[in-house]
Scaffold this active site. Structure first.
Site, PDB file in Angstrom:
ATOM      1  N   ASP A 292     -31.281  -3.096  28.955  1.00 16.63           N
ATOM      2  CA  ASP A 292     -31.650  -1.466  29.461  1.00 16.63           C
ATOM      3  C   ASP A 292     -30.720  -0.601  28.649  1.00 16.63           C
ATOM      4  O   ASP A 292     -29.688  -0.329  28.844  1.00 16.63           O
ATOM      5  CB  ASP A 292     -31.658  -1.180  30.921  1.00 16.63           C
ATOM      6  CG  ASP A 292     -32.963  -2.155  31.480  1.00 16.63           C
ATOM      7  OD1 ASP A 292     -33.962  -1.837  31.265  1.00 16.63           O
ATOM      8  OD2 ASP A 292     -32.514  -2.785  32.653  1.00 16.63           O
TER       9      ASP A 292
ATOM     10  N   ASP B  20     -41.342  -4.565  35.572  1.00 12.69           N
ATOM     11  CA  ASP B  20     -39.849  -3.975  35.634  1.00 12.69           C
ATOM     12  C   ASP B  20     -39.762  -2.932  36.762  1.00 12.69           C
ATOM     13  O   ASP B  20     -40.176  -2.096  36.648  1.00 12.69           O
ATOM     14  CB  ASP B  20     -39.366  -3.487  34.109  1.00 12.69           C
ATOM     15  CG  ASP B  20     -38.102  -3.254  34.252  1.00 12.69           C
ATOM     16  OD1 ASP B  20     -37.264  -3.701  34.987  1.00 12.69           O
ATOM     17  OD2 ASP B  20     -37.578  -2.727  33.160  1.00 12.69           O
TER      18      ASP B  20
ATOM     19  N   MET C  73     -34.996   3.148  26.674  1.00 18.62           N
ATOM     20  CA  MET C  73     -35.534   4.218  27.599  1.00 18.62           C
ATOM     21  C   MET C  73     -34.682   5.394  26.896  1.00 18.62           C
ATOM     22  O   MET C  73     -33.922   5.949  27.403  1.00 18.62           O
ATOM     23  CB  MET C  73     -35.050   3.990  29.064  1.00 18.62           C
ATOM     24  CG  MET C  73     -35.960   3.030  29.785  1.00 18.62           C
ATOM     25  SD  MET C  73     -35.189   2.309  31.319  1.00 18.62           S
ATOM     26  CE  MET C  73     -34.092   1.211  30.547  1.00 18.62           C
TER      27      MET C  73
ATOM     28  N   GLY D  76     -33.347  -7.496  38.202  1.00 23.55           N
ATOM     29  CA  GLY D  76     -31.959  -7.105  37.960  1.00 23.55           C
ATOM     30  C   GLY D  76     -31.125  -7.243  39.389  1.00 23.55           C
ATOM     31  O   GLY D  76     -30.533  -8.440  39.768  1.00 23.55           O
TER      32      GLY D  76
ATOM     33  N   HIS E 239     -35.066  -3.144  26.155  1.00 19.37           N
ATOM     34  CA  HIS E 239     -35.772  -1.840  26.725  1.00 19.37           C
ATOM     35  C   HIS E 239     -35.260  -0.561  26.367  1.00 19.37           C
ATOM     36  O   HIS E 239     -34.228  -0.217  26.953  1.00 19.37           O
ATOM     37  CB  HIS E 239     -36.233  -2.392  28.210  1.00 19.37           C
ATOM     38  CG  HIS E 239     -36.768  -1.376  28.859  1.00 19.37           C
ATOM     39  ND1 HIS E 239     -36.718  -1.059  30.409  1.00 19.37           N
ATOM     40  CD2 HIS E 239     -37.753  -0.322  28.510  1.00 19.37           C
ATOM     41  CE1 HIS E 239     -37.471  -0.194  30.728  1.00 19.37           C
ATOM     42  NE2 HIS E 239     -38.298   0.133  29.471  1.00 19.37           N
TER      43      HIS E 239
ATOM     44  N   HIS F  17     -32.820  -9.159  29.609  1.00 19.46           N
ATOM     45  CA  HIS F  17     -33.367  -7.738  29.565  1.00 19.46           C
ATOM     46  C   HIS F  17     -32.169  -6.917  29.350  1.00 19.46           C
ATOM     47  O   HIS F  17     -31.413  -6.873  30.224  1.00 19.46           O
ATOM     48  CB  HIS F  17     -34.333  -7.710  30.683  1.00 19.46           C
ATOM     49  CG  HIS F  17     -34.941  -6.339  30.697  1.00 19.46           C
ATOM     50  ND1 HIS F  17     -36.300  -6.174  30.026  1.00 19.46           N
ATOM     51  CD2 HIS F  17     -34.621  -5.243  31.384  1.00 19.46           C
ATOM     52  CE1 HIS F  17     -36.516  -5.050  30.314  1.00 19.46           C
ATOM     53  NE2 HIS F  17     -35.843  -4.369  31.106  1.00 19.46           N
TER      54      HIS F  17
ATOM     55  N   MET G 230     -44.099  -0.263  34.065  1.00 20.49           N
ATOM     56  CA  MET G 230     -42.914   0.026  35.031  1.00 20.49           C
ATOM     57  C   MET G 230     -43.394   0.065  36.333  1.00 20.49           C
ATOM     58  O   MET G 230     -44.309   0.682  36.613  1.00 20.49           O
ATOM     59  CB  MET G 230     -42.253   1.273  34.422  1.00 20.49           C
ATOM     60  CG  MET G 230     -41.521   1.510  33.399  1.00 20.49           C
ATOM     61  SD  MET G 230     -40.081   0.055  33.016  1.00 20.49           S
ATOM     62  CE  MET G 230     -39.117   0.735  34.366  1.00 20.49           C
TER      63      MET G 230
ATOM     64  N   SER H 127     -32.261  -8.621  34.213  1.00 18.24           N
ATOM     65  CA  SER H 127     -31.890  -7.287  33.784  1.00 18.24           C
ATOM     66  C   SER H 127     -30.419  -7.112  33.819  1.00 18.24           C
ATOM     67  O   SER H 127     -29.732  -7.221  34.856  1.00 18.24           O
ATOM     68  CB  SER H 127     -32.487  -6.045  34.582  1.00 18.24           C
ATOM     69  OG  SER H 127     -31.741  -4.982  34.295  1.00 18.24           O
TER      70      SER H 127
ATOM     71  N   GLY I 222     -32.360  -1.204  41.311  1.00 18.03           N
ATOM     72  CA  GLY I 222     -32.243  -1.376  42.664  1.00 18.03           C
ATOM     73  C   GLY I 222     -33.351  -0.464  43.683  1.00 18.03           C
ATOM     74  O   GLY I 222     -33.085  -0.026  44.621  1.00 18.03           O
TER      75      GLY I 222
ATOM     76  N   MET J 173     -30.226   3.488  28.107  1.00 19.46           N
ATOM     77  CA  MET J 173     -30.566   4.705  28.430  1.00 19.46           C
ATOM     78  C   MET J 173     -29.752   5.522  27.928  1.00 19.46           C
ATOM     79  O   MET J 173     -28.570   5.429  27.733  1.00 19.46           O
ATOM     80  CB  MET J 173     -30.440   4.822  30.041  1.00 19.46           C
ATOM     81  CG  MET J 173     -31.034   3.424  30.714  1.00 19.46           C
ATOM     82  SD  MET J 173     -30.663   3.447  32.506  1.00 19.46           S
ATOM     83  CE  MET J 173     -31.578   2.358  33.217  1.00 19.46           C
TER      84      MET J 173
ATOM     85  N   GLY K 182     -34.884   4.264  34.926  1.00 17.63           N
ATOM     86  CA  GLY K 182     -33.598   5.096  34.915  1.00 17.63           C
ATOM     87  C   GLY K 182     -32.282   4.409  35.881  1.00 17.63           C
ATOM     88  O   GLY K 182     -30.998   4.354  35.485  1.00 17.63           O
ATOM     89  N   PHE K 183     -32.970   3.750  36.806  1.00 12.35           N
ATOM     90  CA  PHE K 183     -31.834   2.913  37.785  1.00 12.35           C
ATOM     91  C   PHE K 183     -32.220   1.930  38.156  1.00 12.35           C
ATOM     92  O   PHE K 183     -33.622   1.531  38.417  1.00 12.35           O
ATOM     93  CB  PHE K 183     -31.718   4.116  38.882  1.00 12.35           C
ATOM     94  CG  PHE K 183     -31.286   5.388  38.485  1.00 12.35           C
ATOM     95  CD1 PHE K 183     -29.760   5.724  38.549  1.00 12.35           C
ATOM     96  CD2 PHE K 183     -32.093   6.520  38.316  1.00 12.35           C
ATOM     97  CE1 PHE K 183     -29.251   6.764  38.095  1.00 12.35           C
ATOM     98  CE2 PHE K 183     -31.667   7.786  37.839  1.00 12.35           C
ATOM     99  CZ  PHE K 183     -30.324   7.977  37.887  1.00 12.35           C
TER     100      PHE K 183
HETATM  101  C1  DX5 Z   1     -34.885   0.512  35.324  1.00 10.72           C
HETATM  102  C2  DX5 Z   1     -34.677  -0.554  34.437  1.00 10.72           C
HETATM  103  C3  DX5 Z   1     -34.619  -1.951  35.028  1.00 10.72           C
HETATM  104  C4  DX5 Z   1     -33.916  -2.111  36.024  1.00 10.72           C
HETATM  105  C5  DX5 Z   1     -34.371  -3.119  37.124  1.00 10.72           C
HETATM  106  O1  DX5 Z   1     -34.858   1.683  34.791  1.00 10.72           O
HETATM  107  O2  DX5 Z   1     -35.642  -0.407  33.366  1.00 10.72           O
HETATM  108  O3  DX5 Z   1     -34.615  -2.862  34.199  1.00 10.72           O
HETATM  109  O4  DX5 Z   1     -32.665  -2.707  35.627  1.00 10.72           O
HETATM  110  O5  DX5 Z   1     -33.582  -3.194  38.203  1.00 10.72           O
HETATM  111  P1  DX5 Z   1     -34.067  -3.925  39.524  1.00 10.72           P
HETATM  112  O6  DX5 Z   1     -34.522  -5.119  39.265  1.00 10.72           O
HETATM  113  O7  DX5 Z   1     -32.732  -3.938  40.499  1.00 10.72           O
HETATM  114  O8  DX5 Z   1     -35.314  -2.776  40.119  1.00 10.72           O
HETATM  115 ZN    ZN Z   2     -35.742  -2.141  31.985  1.00 11.96          ZN
END
Ligand code: DX5
Ligand code: ZN
Length: 215
Positions: free
Chosen positions: A35, A175, A68, A197, A66, A33, A137, A8, A145, A37, A142-143
């Protein structure tokens, strides 16, 4: 089952997006990937189609987008033109899912559909025949980490079993919070695409981290 890895890019240094992407493909990533948002469907804002088209020009890799975002239907053509190879939208985004699926197909792009942690996987059963990928998911979107939600594992097995029963073999992607341990749990439950990620971008030794995810 062969496991595919989709780093990611949300966790990378955006000022060096091309190099970061190349670093992941050189280490063996199967796709990248991206993301997207919108600050509406999820509380955060990340990147959109202008960034995707720059990335497309910079790198020859499968781009796993992806979305969102609310109103995905409005933006399918934009993301397809920007170079997405696979577009995943959210079931919860409220546009009629069959219509979104048709639009993605019409754009010549692979179709993915995703559900958030509180969504019942049963809603996807009628859509399985039309999708190339199901994204489960394992955090609230949204975030990056966040911690892996182990209670999502039964959803993965449920969807894999349902697909098997229908004679289908969609990719099942997970994810959120994926590392070597949680990745193994997800694969054992039936996932075959791991998005990671912070685990990959934060790794001191990328080749080892990549190998640990794949094993
Ligand atoms: C979250 C994203 C993920 C995110 C994963 O909303 O869709 O793709 O970047 O990050 P890690 O792997 O750090 O949880
Ligand atoms: Zn994602």
């Amino acid at each position: 089952m062969e496991v595919k890895i989709s780093p990611s890019l949300l966790a990378c240094d955006f000022a060096r997006l091309g190099e970061e992407a190349a670093r992941m493909t050189a280490a063996g990533a199967d796709m990248l990937h991206v993301d997207v948002m919108d600050g509406h469907f999820v509380p955060n804002i990340s990147m959109g189609q202008p960034v995707l088209s720059c990335l497309r020009r910079a790198i020859d890799a499968m781009l796993d987008v992806h979305l969102m975002i609310s109103h995905p239907l409005r933006y399918i053509m934009d993301f397809a033109r920007a170079g997405a190879d696979l577009i995943t939208f959210h079931y919860e985004a409220e546009d009629e899912p069959h219509e979104v699926i048709r639009a993605i197909r019409a754009a010549g792009v692979q179709v993915g559909i995703s559900i958030k942690p509180r969504t019942d996987p049963e809603v996807l059963l009628p859509l399985l025949p039309d999708c190339d990928l199901i994204l489960v998911m394992t955090v609230e979107p949204g975030f990056g980490g966040q911690g892996f939600m182990a209670d999502m594992l039964p959803k993965i097995s449920y969807l894999r079993a349902a697909a098997d029963r229908q004679g289908l073999s969609p990719m099942i992607e997970v994810d959120g919070g994926i590392n070597a341990e949680t990745g193994r749990l997800a694969v054992n439950a039936g996932a075959d695409v791991l998005v990671a990620g912070s685990y990959l971008f934060g790794a001191a030794e990328l080749p080892q981290a990549m190998a640990a995810l794949r094993s």
